[in-house]
Design a protein around this motif. Sequence first.
Motif, PDB file in Angstrom:
ATOM      1  N   ALA A  31     -68.804 -22.631 -10.344  1.00 37.65           N
ATOM      2  CA  ALA A  31     -67.963 -21.834  -9.436  1.00 37.65           C
ATOM      3  C   ALA A  31     -68.570 -21.826  -8.036  1.00 37.65           C
ATOM      4  O   ALA A  31     -67.847 -21.880  -7.031  1.00 37.65           O
ATOM      5  N   ALA A  69     -68.825 -15.990  -7.254  1.00 39.42           N
ATOM      6  CA  ALA A  69     -67.538 -15.542  -7.782  1.00 39.42           C
ATOM      7  C   ALA A  69     -67.606 -14.070  -8.141  1.00 39.42           C
ATOM      8  O   ALA A  69     -68.690 -13.503  -8.339  1.00 39.42           O
ATOM      9  N   ILE A 103     -63.047 -16.746  -6.367  1.00 39.74           N
ATOM     10  CA  ILE A 103     -64.229 -17.431  -5.868  1.00 39.74           C
ATOM     11  C   ILE A 103     -64.512 -16.963  -4.444  1.00 39.74           C
ATOM     12  O   ILE A 103     -63.590 -16.786  -3.641  1.00 39.74           O
ATOM     13  N   LEU A 111     -64.127 -19.198 -16.302  1.00 46.70           N
ATOM     14  CA  LEU A 111     -64.136 -19.687 -14.927  1.00 46.70           C
ATOM     15  C   LEU A 111     -65.127 -20.830 -14.774  1.00 46.70           C
ATOM     16  O   LEU A 111     -64.839 -21.834 -14.116  1.00 46.70           O
ATOM     17  N   GLU A 112     -66.299 -20.706 -15.405  1.00 53.84           N
ATOM     18  CA  GLU A 112     -67.294 -21.773 -15.304  1.00 53.84           C
ATOM     19  C   GLU A 112     -66.804 -23.051 -15.986  1.00 53.84           C
ATOM     20  O   GLU A 112     -66.980 -24.157 -15.455  1.00 53.84           O
ATOM     21  N   CYS A 127     -64.075 -24.541 -13.652  1.00 56.15           N
ATOM     22  CA  CYS A 127     -64.633 -25.160 -12.448  1.00 56.15           C
ATOM     23  C   CYS A 127     -65.395 -26.432 -12.802  1.00 56.15           C
ATOM     24  O   CYS A 127     -65.356 -27.421 -12.048  1.00 56.15           O
TER      25      CYS A 127
END
Length: 340
Positions: free
Chosen positions: A101, A161, A155, A178-179, A182
């Motif tokens: 992120a 983030a 982000i 999210l990781e 991304c």
Amino acid sequence: MIERNEAKKLVIRAGRELSDSGLIARTWGNVGARVSPYTFVITASGIPYEDLTENDVVEVSMSDLTYKGRVKPSSEKKLHRRIYQVRPEVDFILHTHQDYASAVSAMGLDHVWFDREYEGIGPGVLCAKYALPGTQALCKNVGDSVAAALGGAVIMKRHGAVCYGRTYEEVFRIAHNLEEACGNYIETVSPMLKRDLDEYGTEDGSIYLTDEEKMQGYEAVLNKDKVVMDYLGMDMDMPAYLDDFAQMIGPRAKFVSNHEEAVRAALKKAPAVLIDGEGVLCTGVNGDATAVSMLVRKNCIAYFAAASLGKARKLSTRDAVFMRRFYVTKYSKMQGKQQK
């Protein structure tokens, strides 16, 4: 809202999970929970997450950000309050500095569309406009993006983030999702970079330390990760592409030949130095060498991710110098006081 004592326990648990999961380095990032319509709790500034006690989780007034006691709350308390204000359903917040992120945060994008929908996030994520850490401008920029976001993550450009939701479990799922999202995005735009991230290699760098430095507790790590060595192969200094690099290392780490005199001269200016053909030497006390090594690797990822779109722009020297000076003169000293 979360009952006060339970909220403090969850914040401590979250801080330790953040450290163990690699979503942060050292004490960067913060954790908070809403405990009433009038107050929230947040991690203290400058205390390692593994050392947190309930006394180090500070209760802060929602109206004026005041708090009781000698332990200072995170400098991003304004940001937490803003998120609670624009998202009344939110009771738990994680501010992370996770690798992928953070790399996306350096790519100059206003929003990112993913390969599919991710639980708690949706098909994409907004990237809040950049501002210096702890400022009202950052609070406004992130708050505006959080208010407009469809999911539970935003982000923060050049920074990291913020993930938010109703419960501890929900927010951690969002952070991990999210990781993953991304990471998959980076693989799409730069397949070679993603492959390089699977290759690690660090060595003991104490050979570069003097006996006096060793007596003073200094440690050294020689980072030889594939992505770091790829950057080293360009034979150039490493400027700061992310805020945490600027804070802990400075506006740049020098590229030097593998000669003791050149290495020692560079170490006087920054705790990291790029040594031609060897790796990046990272130094510090009390675990700082390992933290510096993590930040160097993440800064390299950010560079290559941004370069894949032709947008590899370093932080301004003025901002980087300001952040480094603040870290050295205030944050690191405060950290020592609060750990006593």
